[in-house]
Structure formats: C-alpha cells, structure tokens
Design a protein around this motif. Sequence first.
Motif, PDB file in Angstrom:
ATOM      1  N   GLN A  92      44.209  63.012 -68.015  1.00 45.73           N
ATOM      2  CA  GLN A  92      43.449  62.264 -68.790  1.00 45.73           C
ATOM      3  C   GLN A  92      42.127  63.157 -69.276  1.00 45.73           C
ATOM      4  O   GLN A  92      41.719  63.016 -70.400  1.00 45.73           O
ATOM      5  CB  GLN A  92      42.876  61.155 -68.153  1.00 45.73           C
ATOM      6  N   GLY A  93      41.695  63.948 -68.338  1.00 43.66           N
ATOM      7  CA  GLY A  93      40.460  64.780 -68.640  1.00 43.66           C
ATOM      8  C   GLY A  93      40.481  65.706 -69.723  1.00 43.66           C
ATOM      9  O   GLY A  93      39.787  65.832 -70.809  1.00 43.66           O
ATOM     10  N   TYR A 101      47.655  65.592 -61.449  1.00 40.94           N
ATOM     11  CA  TYR A 101      47.079  64.559 -61.174  1.00 40.94           C
ATOM     12  C   TYR A 101      46.738  63.670 -62.410  1.00 40.94           C
ATOM     13  O   TYR A 101      46.388  64.379 -63.461  1.00 40.94           O
ATOM     14  CB  TYR A 101      45.605  64.537 -60.460  1.00 40.94           C
ATOM     15  N   THR A 139      40.799  63.661 -73.051  1.00 35.88           N
ATOM     16  CA  THR A 139      39.444  63.232 -73.365  1.00 35.88           C
ATOM     17  C   THR A 139      38.662  64.362 -73.942  1.00 35.88           C
ATOM     18  O   THR A 139      37.457  64.321 -74.633  1.00 35.88           O
ATOM     19  CB  THR A 139      38.724  62.347 -72.733  1.00 35.88           C
ATOM     20  N   PHE A 140      38.817  65.526 -73.256  1.00 31.51           N
ATOM     21  CA  PHE A 140      37.984  66.903 -73.964  1.00 31.51           C
ATOM     22  C   PHE A 140      38.267  67.257 -75.278  1.00 31.51           C
ATOM     23  O   PHE A 140      37.352  67.326 -75.759  1.00 31.51           O
ATOM     24  CB  PHE A 140      38.328  68.174 -72.796  1.00 31.51           C
ATOM     25  N   ALA A 200      44.455  61.974 -63.407  1.00 34.69           N
ATOM     26  CA  ALA A 200      42.931  62.068 -63.961  1.00 34.69           C
ATOM     27  C   ALA A 200      42.754  63.395 -64.512  1.00 34.69           C
ATOM     28  O   ALA A 200      41.998  63.528 -65.608  1.00 34.69           O
ATOM     29  CB  ALA A 200      42.120  61.747 -62.536  1.00 34.69           C
ATOM     30  N   ALA A 255      35.562  60.765 -63.648  1.00 39.91           N
ATOM     31  CA  ALA A 255      36.137  59.373 -63.792  1.00 39.91           C
ATOM     32  C   ALA A 255      37.527  59.346 -63.119  1.00 39.91           C
ATOM     33  O   ALA A 255      38.184  60.058 -63.041  1.00 39.91           O
ATOM     34  CB  ALA A 255      36.295  58.937 -65.335  1.00 39.91           C
ATOM     35  N   THR A 256      37.822  58.085 -62.840  1.00 41.86           N
ATOM     36  CA  THR A 256      39.055  57.732 -62.378  1.00 41.86           C
ATOM     37  C   THR A 256      40.006  57.593 -63.727  1.00 41.86           C
ATOM     38  O   THR A 256      39.672  57.562 -64.808  1.00 41.86           O
ATOM     39  CB  THR A 256      39.393  56.490 -61.563  1.00 41.86           C
ATOM     40  N   LEU A 257      41.381  57.460 -63.271  1.00 41.97           N
ATOM     41  CA  LEU A 257      42.291  57.223 -64.574  1.00 41.97           C
ATOM     42  C   LEU A 257      42.087  56.078 -65.216  1.00 41.97           C
ATOM     43  O   LEU A 257      41.878  54.975 -64.349  1.00 41.97           O
ATOM     44  CB  LEU A 257      43.706  57.255 -63.852  1.00 41.97           C
ATOM     45  N   TYR A 258      42.046  56.097 -66.520  1.00 46.71           N
ATOM     46  CA  TYR A 258      41.466  54.771 -67.197  1.00 46.71           C
ATOM     47  C   TYR A 258      40.157  54.500 -67.035  1.00 46.71           C
ATOM     48  O   TYR A 258      39.679  53.251 -67.406  1.00 46.71           O
ATOM     49  CB  TYR A 258      42.763  53.661 -67.145  1.00 46.71           C
ATOM     50  N   GLU A 259      39.272  55.157 -66.351  1.00 45.28           N
ATOM     51  CA  GLU A 259      38.079  54.967 -65.959  1.00 45.28           C
ATOM     52  C   GLU A 259      37.958  53.586 -65.366  1.00 45.28           C
ATOM     53  O   GLU A 259      36.894  52.711 -65.641  1.00 45.28           O
ATOM     54  CB  GLU A 259      37.071  54.892 -67.382  1.00 45.28           C
ATOM     55  N   ASP A 299      38.021  66.464 -53.666  1.00 48.91           N
ATOM     56  CA  ASP A 299      39.227  65.325 -54.186  1.00 48.91           C
ATOM     57  C   ASP A 299      40.487  66.316 -54.292  1.00 48.91           C
ATOM     58  O   ASP A 299      41.494  65.942 -53.773  1.00 48.91           O
ATOM     59  CB  ASP A 299      38.830  64.610 -55.314  1.00 48.91           C
ATOM     60  N   HIS A 300      40.378  67.407 -55.283  1.00 53.25           N
ATOM     61  CA  HIS A 300      41.309  67.970 -55.366  1.00 53.25           C
ATOM     62  C   HIS A 300      41.822  69.039 -54.516  1.00 53.25           C
ATOM     63  O   HIS A 300      43.109  69.386 -54.011  1.00 53.25           O
ATOM     64  CB  HIS A 300      41.442  68.807 -56.742  1.00 53.25           C
ATOM     65  N   GLY A 359      43.450  63.416 -55.874  1.00 51.85           N
ATOM     66  CA  GLY A 359      43.186  63.482 -57.453  1.00 51.85           C
ATOM     67  C   GLY A 359      43.093  62.015 -57.806  1.00 51.85           C
ATOM     68  O   GLY A 359      43.704  61.673 -59.168  1.00 51.85           O
ATOM     69  N   ALA A 360      42.067  61.475 -57.269  1.00 55.20           N
ATOM     70  CA  ALA A 360      41.829  60.368 -58.070  1.00 55.20           C
ATOM     71  C   ALA A 360      40.573  60.292 -59.284  1.00 55.20           C
ATOM     72  O   ALA A 360      40.843  59.531 -60.224  1.00 55.20           O
ATOM     73  CB  ALA A 360      40.943  59.256 -56.905  1.00 55.20           C
ATOM     74  N   ILE A 361      39.849  61.264 -59.148  1.00 56.53           N
ATOM     75  CA  ILE A 361      39.012  61.625 -60.169  1.00 56.53           C
ATOM     76  C   ILE A 361      39.002  63.052 -60.896  1.00 56.53           C
ATOM     77  O   ILE A 361      39.582  63.935 -60.425  1.00 56.53           O
ATOM     78  CB  ILE A 361      37.607  61.310 -59.545  1.00 56.53           C
ATOM     79  N   ASP A 362      38.694  63.013 -62.091  1.00 53.30           N
ATOM     80  CA  ASP A 362      38.355  64.177 -62.652  1.00 53.30           C
ATOM     81  C   ASP A 362      37.280  64.094 -63.812  1.00 53.30           C
ATOM     82  O   ASP A 362      37.047  63.044 -64.230  1.00 53.30           O
ATOM     83  CB  ASP A 362      39.730  64.819 -63.376  1.00 53.30           C
ATOM     84  N   TYR A 363      37.074  65.094 -64.316  1.00 50.08           N
ATOM     85  CA  TYR A 363      35.929  65.107 -65.540  1.00 50.08           C
ATOM     86  C   TYR A 363      36.602  64.191 -66.753  1.00 50.08           C
ATOM     87  O   TYR A 363      38.013  64.498 -67.226  1.00 50.08           O
ATOM     88  CB  TYR A 363      35.429  66.396 -66.044  1.00 50.08           C
ATOM     89  N   ASN A 364      36.051  63.464 -67.427  1.00 51.36           N
ATOM     90  CA  ASN A 364      36.422  62.761 -68.522  1.00 51.36           C
ATOM     91  C   ASN A 364      35.429  63.148 -69.655  1.00 51.36           C
ATOM     92  O   ASN A 364      34.231  63.157 -69.534  1.00 51.36           O
ATOM     93  CB  ASN A 364      36.406  61.266 -68.113  1.00 51.36           C
ATOM     94  N   HIS A 365      35.939  63.127 -70.721  1.00 49.32           N
ATOM     95  CA  HIS A 365      35.224  63.306 -72.178  1.00 49.32           C
ATOM     96  C   HIS A 365      34.573  64.837 -72.120  1.00 49.32           C
ATOM     97  O   HIS A 365      34.824  65.692 -71.175  1.00 49.32           O
ATOM     98  CB  HIS A 365      34.205  62.213 -72.273  1.00 49.32           C
ATOM     99  N   ARG A 366      33.528  65.076 -72.953  1.00 43.52           N
ATOM    100  CA  ARG A 366      33.130  66.300 -73.164  1.00 43.52           C
ATOM    101  C   ARG A 366      31.631  66.214 -73.430  1.00 43.52           C
ATOM    102  O   ARG A 366      31.011  65.314 -73.953  1.00 43.52           O
ATOM    103  CB  ARG A 366      33.669  67.093 -74.415  1.00 43.52           C
TER     104      ARG A 366
END
Lengths: 879, 162
Positions: B59-60, B54, B63-64, B56, A179-183, A158-159, A165-172
Amino acid sequence: MESIFLIINGQKITCPSGTTIFEAAEQNGIKIPTLCYHPDLKPYGACRVCLVEDEKTGRLMASCVTPAAADMSILTDTPRILNHRRNIVRLMMAEHPESCIVCSKGNRCELRKIAADLGVGDSGLYPMPNYTPFEQLNPFITRDLSKCILCGKCIRADHELVVTGAIDYNHRGFQSRPATLYEKPLEDSICTFCGTCVSICPTGALSVKNTRYVGTPERETNSICGFCGAGCSLTMGVADQKIVEVNPSKRKISVNGATLCMRGHFANDFINSADRLTRPMLRSQTRSHDENSDDTHIPASWEDAFEIITTRLSEIKREHGPDSIAFVGSSKCSNEENFLFQKIARDIFETRNVVNGGYASGQKLLSYIDEITHGSCRVTTLSDLEDAEVIFVINSDLEQTVPVAGYHVKRAAKKGARVIVIDAFKTDLAALSSLWIRPDLSVNKQINTSDLVNALARRVVAIDSQDKDFINQYTEGFDPYIASFSNFDFQKIAEQSKLSVEIFDQAVELIKGRKVAFVIGADTLNYPDGNQLIDAVMNFSFLTGSIGAKGSGIYVPAAENNLIGAMDMGAVPDLLPGRVKIASEKDKGLDLDAFIESAESGQVKAAYIMGENLLRSLPQPDRVEAALQKLEFLVVQDIVRNRTTKIADVILPGAAVYEKYGSFTNMEGRIQTFGPVVSPPGDARADWDILAQVAKVMGHPEQYQKIEKIRQEIRRVVPMYQGLGNHQQDWIKNSETGNPFSANNTKFSFLPALPAGSETFDASYPFMAKISSPGFHLGSGTRTSRSERIQAYDRKGEIELSSADCRDLGLNGSGQVRVKSKFGTLEREFKENNRLPGGHILIPMAVNNNDAMQLVGLTSKEQSDSCGWTVSRVSIEKI
Amino acid sequence: MEPKEIDWNKLDAIIEEHRTQNWSLIPLLQEVQETCGYIPPESIEPIAEALNMYPAQVQGVITFYSGFSLKPKGKYVLKVCRGTACHVKGSRSILRYVKKELDLEEGETGEDYQFTLETVACLGACFLAPTMMVNRDYFGKLNPSKVSSVLGQYSKNKEDDG
C-alpha cells in the motif's frame, strides 16, 4: 576482522570495518545526537540530526549510515554542523504542534531534549503543523501522528524486530505518515499491540493509553515480566508508589531487546487492581460489618493466621498422617518460594504431596525431555534460533503463548532459516513458514501429529540422510527404532491426513544434512497422541544430530514465567530439587488430577495452595470446587480475591512479582533475579517471607529472614543453580557427567516409535475443540482479567469455526452457539475463522471466568478415553 | 453507474506471473493499473502474499507514486498542465473551464466514470502551451472552444451516437 583507524574530534579511534561513524563514536564515548538511530535496527538515515563533517573534504554526512573508513578525520560539533543541526530541528519544530505542555511524553521526549540541547526554542519559521486526526479508540496505544517526525522507528521495529508488518509509510511528502493497511484504526488491523513502537517512538506521536490519569513516572526500576516463560526484562515507571508505565528495559543482555508483547506492555496494570488482597483473612461463620471483609471472611492479624495454619495442619497430620496434606505451589512464584514451599511440605509436614500448577502444562514434558537427553539439553537460547538452519514448529502457536520467542522464529525465517510447521491451524508462523504441513482430519478424525513426524523420520532414513556420525557416536537402539516403523502404515496415514507424498519429500529436502531446532508446545502431553509425539520428536532429534549443537535442540515455549524453576526447585510430585528423580513409585506425590480425586475421596484432608486459582485453571471447575470444599482445612495464598480464595479457611495476601525479591528461570534456562519495584499493598507480604514465617512458627531450626539465606541453601543443594543470585543473570547447568557428550558410556537411546492411539470416535461429539489462551490473556486469566486495559479491550472470545462448518451448521454472521462435551456445556457467541480447518473449533480460554474449562475432563492422560486437557470432543448447535 | 467490474481471473494471472520474480512489485502494479485502470484495494493482500511482502508495504508503494491509484478512474483521464509555460499562457482559465464543463474538481471522477480530472506540473510540451492530455493524446494551444470540442469528442453522448 579488519581494523580501521580514524580520527574523531582529534581522538584516535580503532574500530572493525563495517562500523558506522556513529557507532565508532559512541563506542568511544563521543555522543552524537540522533532521533532515528536504534542499536537493534538497521541504519536508516532519516532524521539527519547525526550529521558530521569530514575535515579533509568538508563533506557533511549522516554518521549513522556512513561506514567508518580508514584515515577519516571526523568532526562532530563544529559551528557549521551545529548550524545545520539546528536548522533541521527548527524545520521539525515548525511542523510540530505546540503541545509540549500537555504531551504525555513530557521530559522524556527525545525531540524536545535535542531541541533544548541545541537551543532551539522558537523555530522562527512559519508554523505549519500537520494536523492528523487523533486516534485512541483501543485501550492500549494513543496515536497522535501530528507529532510524528518520520524517523521510521515504529515501522522498522514492526518489520525488523516484531516481524508483523502492521504499518508502513503511506502517501508522500507532507502527507506521509505511518499507516495500517487501508488506514484502518489499529484495532482493526493486524497490529498485535505489542507496544514495541510506543517504547521506541522518540516523540509523543505514539504513547501508552491509560484508562485514567496516572501521572508521569518519578523513577524507573528494572524487573522481569511475570507472565509467560520468555522472561522479558522490563523497566517500570513508578508514580505515587504505583506502577504506571512498562517499557522494555535498556539492559544490554536481555531476552527481548527492544520488544515486548501486549501482556507485558499493557496488562501489568493488574497489580493495581481493586481485587488485590491486602490483609490475612479467616473464614467466619457470622457475617461481619468490617468494610474490609467479604461475606465469608474477616480480616485477621498475621500472627493469628500463622497460628491457625500451623495448629490445624499439625492436627490433621497427627490425626490422618502426613499424606493427608497436599501442597500446591505455583509456576508463577519464584525459585526461592518454590524451594521453600516444597521444603515445608517435605521436611516439616513430611508429606509426599507437592505439586504446582505447571505440572500438567509443561513440567512433565520438560522432565521427560531432560531424562531422555540425560540433562544435556537444558539450555535452549532463543537468540541461537536466529542462527538455526531449520526450525521445526510442532503443535505450538508461539505468537500467542510466548510472543517474544515467536519474534525470534519470525526473524530467523526472515533471515532465511527454513521454518517447517505442522499444525492443523493456520497459525501466524504457518503463514510465513517455508513449509506448512497441514493434516486434514476430516476423514480420520484423529489427531496424529506423531504419526506424521514418524513418517518424516522414516523418509529421512529411506534416503539415507540421517546424521550417521552422531548416531554412531552418541546413540543406541537405532536398529530397533527402524524396525518399529513396521508398526505403521505410512501410506494410509498420509492418505487419511490428505497429505501428498510431495509434501513429505519437500520437508525432507529442507531437513536433510542439517541440524534442526524443534519448537514443541509445552502442552504437548495434553494431546491425545502427546506421549507418542514427544518420543517421535526425540528420535527425530537424534536422527538429525540435533542435540548439543548451536541452533538446534528442543525448545519448549513455557506458558508461565517460572515453569522450569518451579520444577527445578522440586515443587513437583516426582522430582526433588535439582531434577533428582524420586525412584520409587510409592514415594511420589499426587499430581493435580489425583489431588482432586483424593480430596473427593477424603484421603486428602487439607491443602495449602500458593499462587494458583485452581477453581479457574483446572478442568471441570464445579467438580474441583466440590472437591476442595470437602477438605477440612484449606489455606490459599494469593495476590487477588478469586474463586479459590472464596472457599479458603485462611487467605494469605502474597506479593506480586514487582513487589518482592526473587528469581525466575525462563524457557531458555536463564535464571534472572529481580528486586521490588513497589511495596506490596496493605499488609500483604512477599510469598517467600510468608513461607519463612510458617517454617518459623512450625519450629524449623533454619531462619529465613533474608532471601539470600534461601539462595545460599539452593546453591548448596541444587548444583544446577550454583550461580543463583551471584549475578543478575545466570544459566542453569547441563548435567556435567552422565551425558553422552561427557565421554563416558552413556548414550542417547532411540525409543521405539508407536502409532498414535486411536480413540473410539463418538459421532455424537463430532468436533475437535482446542482450548487455548488468546494472546491478550495468560493461562486462565486470573491476573490478565484484572487488567483495566484488557477489560477495556473487551474481547468476547468468540468460539471460532471454519467457514465450511459454519455453512453446514447453518450459522451465518453472528449469534450464539451451544457447545457440548461429555463433561459440560458452554454457550457463547461464535465467529468465522478461515484459518481453521473443518472439523476443528477454537475456544479461547480465560474469558468469561474461563468457563471453557467446563468442557474438559479432569481425567488423567493414562485413562484410555482421555483426550487430555487441551482438546475436547464436542458437538455444536445453533441457539 | 458502477465502475468496470474487476476481472479477477486476469488479476490472478498477473499476480501469478510475478510470484517468483524478485523486485517485481512495481511492474506488477503497473500491469494491474493498466488492466483495471486502477489498483483495486482488494488486490493488495494477494499481491503482498505473492511477493512475500507486508500488505502495508505494498500500500505504501501504491500511495507513494501518483501513477498508481487505489480509486477507480474514469474511462478518460484528463491531465491539465499547470506548468509555468502553460500558466503564463492561461492554463488557470483552461482548468476553470474544464471544471465547469465536466462539473468536476481536481482529482475527482464523474459519477458515470467517463472522466477523471487531474492536474500535472508539466507535460513537457511547453511549445503547445496551454496543454492537456486525455489518456495518451496531447491537445495543445487550447482555448475554451477547442476544449469544448475535445471534451465533446470523448463525451458519452458522442460515443452513444457513434
């Protein structure tokens, strides 16, 4: 480059410095398993499955991210490594749901394959699957992130490849997931559903959604996508003689690499549509009870159909002369088909009237560029764009028309190319450009892109940074060109467009001393100032020496797969095969609007239409319908039942791209051959085969039993295509003599710059409507609207207005509006789009039977009050 | 009660300040977190736009790191230490007591946005075990009555009295 010597598994290996151990091994036939490596993506080192051991130090390292170093001695499969690899895979399996039996990835799952190779059946660990909600509301992609192994391929694709840039890792940690922005679900995000992530995902976390059960592919066959002019290589999975899956092919050389777009990936299911034509049909006077017939047509044998076609056309030719017959080919049909088509028209029926659907949407422009550049700018390689210094995008929403070309520009921008965009609309490219020149037309009310390009050129000359060597050596007419700037009041142009002097200075700063790659919309000539604009761009390219060098030139994003090929094969009114100009005006055939006018006036009595749904694609469909109904005889050869086949006297069922042999020439000038993936439905036949039969019944001496026969003839007649069919890929040839680079006296001629014409502004139609296809449809949508997935996507194609205009018109939230032009009325829902400037509205084509074409006039551009086919002056009112 | 209104002018100023700087995502986020007490989700897109990233991706990063929050927090953030030393000294009971007193679960913020309750792995003040922090102040050698007096000190009523 420096070479490195190392040893892998006892084998002596040489590789250039900078190569990773993984690549060095792969290049020498040593396989190392991996889940996160992809040749088109930057090394990442996420999965650790590719661990190898340094024999000397005993160090374990991930081979995909470790550069090969001199005198290394690497072991790839010692018991120690296998043990580690097994443990890594066991940990993944412990986190993986036990759903292999029902997983759509099935035997193609890379995780499953590696686990099997390593003998990991039961992980022996406490299973702790990460259940994440299943998401499949959209009709394209099913996301089951409980199967995600965090290899990051989807995110990196995607990148790095699609640059969305629709998705990236979210949380840990354990919660970490792409995840997408705002999941939000994918359909509410900026995801374009190009499906690149689906094809690249090694597990079942991302899979293609089918509207019904289709089974697992039994075999895979390569083909070329039949939608836009990018010409992407596809691999199509077949089950039960039906195409059930499409992925980017793994061919080493392709336009698209690992990417595709929404249409290529998901809309090719149109081929299984229930609307496919399967038998020849004849118009009947009486109602038939045959279940295969529609109300007006009855099935017939091929022999009868050919008999009627040849008899009727011959009669009409005898009675009214050859020019009473018109042949309308298609820029979606192959080179071979278009060649044979124009040959039947010109040689057998001796008519001048050959045209194809792409003539108005790009071929006129392409042949004009070819003329001005003396055939020296025919090949425009997309991958070269990534090495371009400056990319100047004019009037082109690449992301929607030719998405894969858009990826190239976005990747170039990411690498540091200076991207300049002129567009009143905030296109995706405008958003990431180095400079976006946005003319504000609220005062002027005229489209004057050409004036802006001329203004830029004038400034380049004013600071004396034109490419003097190029101008001296290869061009003529520079002085009269400079003199023609006196026709302009640049001060006023800038003021009227509400552009500051600084923005022109910034643009010139980016351009000066550099070569420029121009990307200019294929429908440029359909704009009111189209003729002036293309001249302005050509002049600018000479001024900056941007012809003939890598990373420069004129790129025309063709909206259709064989726009260039259909022209090169001579299926146009003013060119013979090989872009040979028909010199005399009276020998030229009718173009599309003249064809309709001649049908109205009764000069044209019969038509043979191949692969064009004119009643959907041309402006003023009702007028076109009335005109074609006046014909004494109409043959329509197509793949699906549509509005045009409905009024035909004879309907011939052709074959879709994936059901026949052929070749297409993409927007770069790359000729790509393909063979059938499946066979045509019912009695349908390849279009070239149908044409060959017509020629045969007409008593033509040449028999075309095999496609190779047509190719031989093309190679002989068209020097540009001398390589056709010899390889899977070949390139059209630039003209070898007669261009300024071939060291004779030919020169590029600067053209006098002309101001954009000024239409008389009619206050009763205060808005400028742009009519264009959204990314999920192609052209008028005859094929894409028959894709079950696109149907399920169910986008209404709302008329889009700027927030300011919504406010002024008293429109809030949602509802219907009525749009009126001189030619017709359209009622549709509207929505706010703050990417639009005031005074402009966007009307998506293709939806709702392409009713947007009612707003456009089927007038030739030469008529003084014509806006062209892409824009229309309209009024809007709330309903 | 609503959380504190976001001061968009202040936020814009922070974003503008970092616009042209490289590698400034984390300092920017820290500043936003400091100013607003959290990172308003609406600010993700402007931040991404300013740094040419981006949304996203931004946000990543948020949240990390547990130091960043996308949800408004209370005026006082309580961090009860659940490290080994505190555990041995009875921090489980302290946490239970705090939960009961505030009527909050771990990670929750009270409806009046006065308190947010969090736990941390170790506050690095084991000699004070069991311990907790309120914003930047440490409180050690806790017992229920001490917790009560600490909570009372920060409670709304107390503030109103003052």
